[in-house]
Design an enzyme around this catalytic site. Structure first.
Site, PDB file in Angstrom:
ATOM      1  N   CYS A  87       0.786  -1.236   0.000  1.00 36.75           N
ATOM      2  CA  CYS A  87       0.000   0.000   0.000  1.00 36.75           C
ATOM      3  C   CYS A  87       0.820   1.290   0.000  1.00 36.75           C
ATOM      4  O   CYS A  87       0.494   2.212  -0.772  1.00 36.75           O
ATOM      5  CB  CYS A  87      -1.028  -0.003   1.127  1.00 36.75           C
ATOM      6  SG  CYS A  87      -0.547  -0.817   2.634  1.00 36.75           S
TER       7      CYS A  87
ATOM      8  N   ARG B 133       7.119 -11.107   5.553  1.00 30.43           N
ATOM      9  CA  ARG B 133       6.731 -10.800   6.926  1.00 30.43           C
ATOM     10  C   ARG B 133       7.334 -11.848   7.844  1.00 30.43           C
ATOM     11  O   ARG B 133       7.251 -13.044   7.569  1.00 30.43           O
ATOM     12  CB  ARG B 133       5.208 -10.792   7.083  1.00 30.43           C
ATOM     13  CG  ARG B 133       4.499  -9.763   6.225  1.00 30.43           C
ATOM     14  CD  ARG B 133       2.984  -9.828   6.387  1.00 30.43           C
ATOM     15  NE  ARG B 133       2.311  -8.978   5.399  1.00 30.43           N
ATOM     16  CZ  ARG B 133       1.005  -8.929   5.232  1.00 30.43           C
ATOM     17  NH1 ARG B 133       0.218  -9.676   5.987  1.00 30.43           N
ATOM     18  NH2 ARG B 133       0.466  -8.128   4.317  1.00 30.43           N
TER      19      ARG B 133
ATOM     20  N   HIS C 214      -8.195  -0.778   0.236  1.00 29.93           N
ATOM     21  CA  HIS C 214      -7.290  -1.928   0.173  1.00 29.93           C
ATOM     22  C   HIS C 214      -8.157  -3.164  -0.042  1.00 29.93           C
ATOM     23  O   HIS C 214      -9.135  -3.364   0.689  1.00 29.93           O
ATOM     24  CB  HIS C 214      -6.528  -2.110   1.484  1.00 29.93           C
ATOM     25  CG  HIS C 214      -5.810  -0.904   1.990  1.00 29.93           C
ATOM     26  ND1 HIS C 214      -4.441  -0.851   2.114  1.00 29.93           N
ATOM     27  CD2 HIS C 214      -6.264   0.299   2.433  1.00 29.93           C
ATOM     28  CE1 HIS C 214      -4.090   0.316   2.618  1.00 29.93           C
ATOM     29  NE2 HIS C 214      -5.180   1.031   2.827  1.00 29.93           N
TER      30      HIS C 214
END
Length: 642
Positions: free
Chosen positions: A335, A364, A512
């Site tokens: 984003c 991540r 999103h």
């Protein structure tokens, strides 16, 4: 006597005396015996709690996912009580309920538990349930709780207490003054509300997941109101083990893991094919729904992540590196890069909406204790996109996304879709006004569509409320896949804007959204949902051709060429094995169709068609089979195209 109003989920109000117990309210509503706990203004509460003000109240029953978690958390509590009754030397630690229907409790024991131990523990649990002991909540100062557990020699409870500020109250639960545990709760009213408890397995676990700390003994279990429900669960659990995507991924040569890249998959050719087909499917829908695909960098400066708010909210899950004397981070999300791209150009209100799609790789950090094959990895790709639109376009954009998502889910047989509307979490950015406006916009879309949904308080993204879409797989497990999140904050934080009709600057709304979510995770779910039996349009090999004898190889080479020319994935098995062995091998590889040819088929331009699962369709002209496969594969891939 003063009265208060209880606001119920159906929109009605119930007037009750101030100080009334929740259990009394449940009785008035006809939920006596069904209610396990409650939520008061979104916060969990035991039924023994009382109400002294107007409040929104929702009772949790076995029919609610949250009710099941309360039920099984109470079961874990009883497990710990039973263990200490039988093994006084055991020290208790923590015991949560899991969303997959299990619970566990970790113990510090001088030795591992044996199967015979589990039998004894189950018998003791049954005794405690039969005794119908009340779960009595009490609140103490941290120091008083410390004294209580110090007197009982519970060093792990003392360590938990040490992390709590000295001025905070803590809660404990007594079972008829016989056994006590440090616990936030909530619990069912009494042990007699629990039906049957089954202990499933044991394993080793480090205290607090730290390999430098004590090794504990973890006992897993499950619980249900009736023995019939337990038996059904155990049957589904056995089927889940047979369908485990880690096993099938290995057996079908789809995916491989190695410690050289922890929790990061290697895809073999067949796995890579399925992966790319999923991406291609989503790309084909993007062309219809007006998305533009972009590519963004993998590594960006820490200043960007600080500006976006990710650094404060997500730092523990990010990877960092230093470049040219500046700290950078490997992107966990797309984003911020998309906001930067939007802001790099001047936009008019006529340009909106702008829809940026990105299949960029994300990283991540997930602790090793929670990684699980494809469903929890450290590197992955999402079918991620961000829509920049005007406030008046929110309704149409969210509706279009819902249409797109439900159409795609239908291709995979996911027809039972549960919808959650998630509100502001504790860790968040943005004003109350922005959050209220965004949440109201999403709620209005769902209400207008006439779909049922559950409000998940506090489960929104840190930048905005969201709609989450959960599907049920073939084993009736729920998986959250798609999401649609409104963000009024990030565009403002980056100072991006568009020019309005009256030549003013305005901040766009940022949506999103993802359909499948992580492609890796979706693959894991899909493998288990199908048991590795992929639909013909998605199967890496759609057809295997089996000659009866060596003299039939040349004929089947021509058939294979015809199938490939028609766009199908066909392989010829010209090995020396018997026909039955080749068919068995194709069945094991879960190939949709096997075409067998001998003298009769070769002489008539036909093939004997065998569908996976031992379904024999008999002889069929090659052209007829090509038409059949074209209809089957083509229908599935085009089914959701508007």
């Amino acid at each position: 006597m003063a009265t208060i109003n209880v606001h119920l989920p159906d929109g009605s109000d119930l007037s009750v005396p101030s100080g009334v117990a929740l259990t009394t309210v449940a009785q008035q509503l006809g939920l006596d015996g069904r209610a396990l706990a409650a939520k008061v203004d979104g916060q969990p509460a035991d039924l023994s709690s009382s109400l002294d003000r107007d409040a929104e109240v929702r009772f949790l029953t076995w029919d609610d996912d949250e009710g099941k978690l309360v039920y099984r958390h109470s079961s874990a509590h009883v497990l710990a009580q039973a263990v200490q009754a039988l093994f006084p030397e055991a020290q208790v630690t923590i015991g949560p309920a899991l969303e997959d229907g299990r619970f566990y409790y970790d113990f510090d024991m001088p030795r591992p538990f044996t199967p015979d131990d589990l039998v004894q523990i189950e018998a003791k649990i049954a005794e405690i349930i039969a005794a119908d002991q009340a779960f009595a909540r009490r609140e103490l100062s941290r120091d008083d709780a410390h004294a209580l557990f110090a007197g009982r020699g519970e060093k792990y409870k003392l360590e938990i207490l040490a992390d709590i500020p000295a001025d905070e109250q803590v809660s404990i639960y007594w079972n008829d003054d016989a056994w006590v545990d440090l616990c936030r709760g909530v619990h069912v009213p009494s042990t007699g509300r629990l039906g049957v408890v089954k202990l499933l397995s044991t394993s080793a676990a480090y205290w607090r997941g730290d390999s430098d700390r004590e090794m504990l003994q973890r006992v897993y279990g499950t619980s249900f109101p009736t023995a019939a429900e337990l038996a059904e669960y155990l049957e589904l659990r056995a089927e889940a083990e047979r369908r485990d995507h880690r096993k099938l991924g290995r057996d079908l040569d789809l995916v491989w893991f190695d410690d050289v890249a922890p929790a990061s998959p290697f895809f073999f050719p067949d796995g890579a094919f399925i992966y790319n087909q999923l991406v291609a499917l989503i790309r084909s829908r993007y062309a219809v729904y007006g998305y533009q695909e972009v590519i963004t960098p993998q590594i960006l400066s820490v200043e960007l992540w600080e500006k976006s708010g990710h650094l404060a909210a997500y730092r523990e899950n990010m990877y960092f590196t230093e470049l040219d004397g500046r700290q950078h981070a490997v992107k966990p999300m797309n984003c911020p890069g998309h906001v930067m791209m939007f802001g790099s150009r001047r936009h008019s209100y006529r340009d909106l909406p702008i829809r940026y799609a990105d299949f960029g790789r994300l990283h991540r950090y997930e602790p090793s204790g929670v990684t699980a094959g494809l469903t929890r990895v450290r590197t992955f790709c999402q079918d991620d996109a961000h829509i920049f639109c005007r406030p008046d376009q929110i309704d149409s954009e969210v509706n279009a996304f819902c249409d797109l998502l439900l159409g795609v889910y239908g291709l995979f047989g996911f027809s039972d879709v549960e919808i959650h509307l998630s509100t502001r979490p504790d860790k968040s950015v943005g004003s109350d006004e922005i959050w209220e406006s965004a949440g109201r916009a999403l709620q209005q879309v769902l209400d207008a569509r006439g779909v049922g949904y559950r409000v998940a308080r506090g489960e929104g993204a840190f930048y905005g409320p969201k709609i989450d879409f959960l599907v049920s797989d073939a084993l009736r497990r729920r998986h959250q896949l798609g999401t649609c999140q409104l963000d009024f904050s990030m565009p403002d934080r980056f100072g991006v804007s568009y020019v309005t009709a009256d030549d003013q600057r305005a901040t766009p709304v940022m949506i999103h959204r993802a359909l499948l979510g992580s492609i890796e995770r979706f693959m894991g779910i899909l493998i288990e949902h199908t048991g590795g039996v992929f639909p013909a349009w998605l199967a890496p090999t759609q057809v295997v051709l089996v000659p009866v004898a060596a003299r039939h190889v040349e004929y089947l080479e021509q058939v294979a060429a015809e199938l490939r020319a028609a766009g199908f994935r066909a392989n010829l098995d010209a090995g020396e094995e018997r026909v039955s062995a080749k068919i068995a091998a194709a069945e094991a590889r879960k190939i949709p169709y096997m075409l067998v040819a001998g003298d009769r088929e070769a002489g008539s331009g036909a093939v004997s068609v065998r569908e996976r699962g031992m379904h024999d369709h008999g002889a069929m002209p090659v052209a007829a089979f090509v038409d059949k496969l074209a209809r089957e594969a083509g229908h599935q891939t085009k089914a959701s195209t508007p």
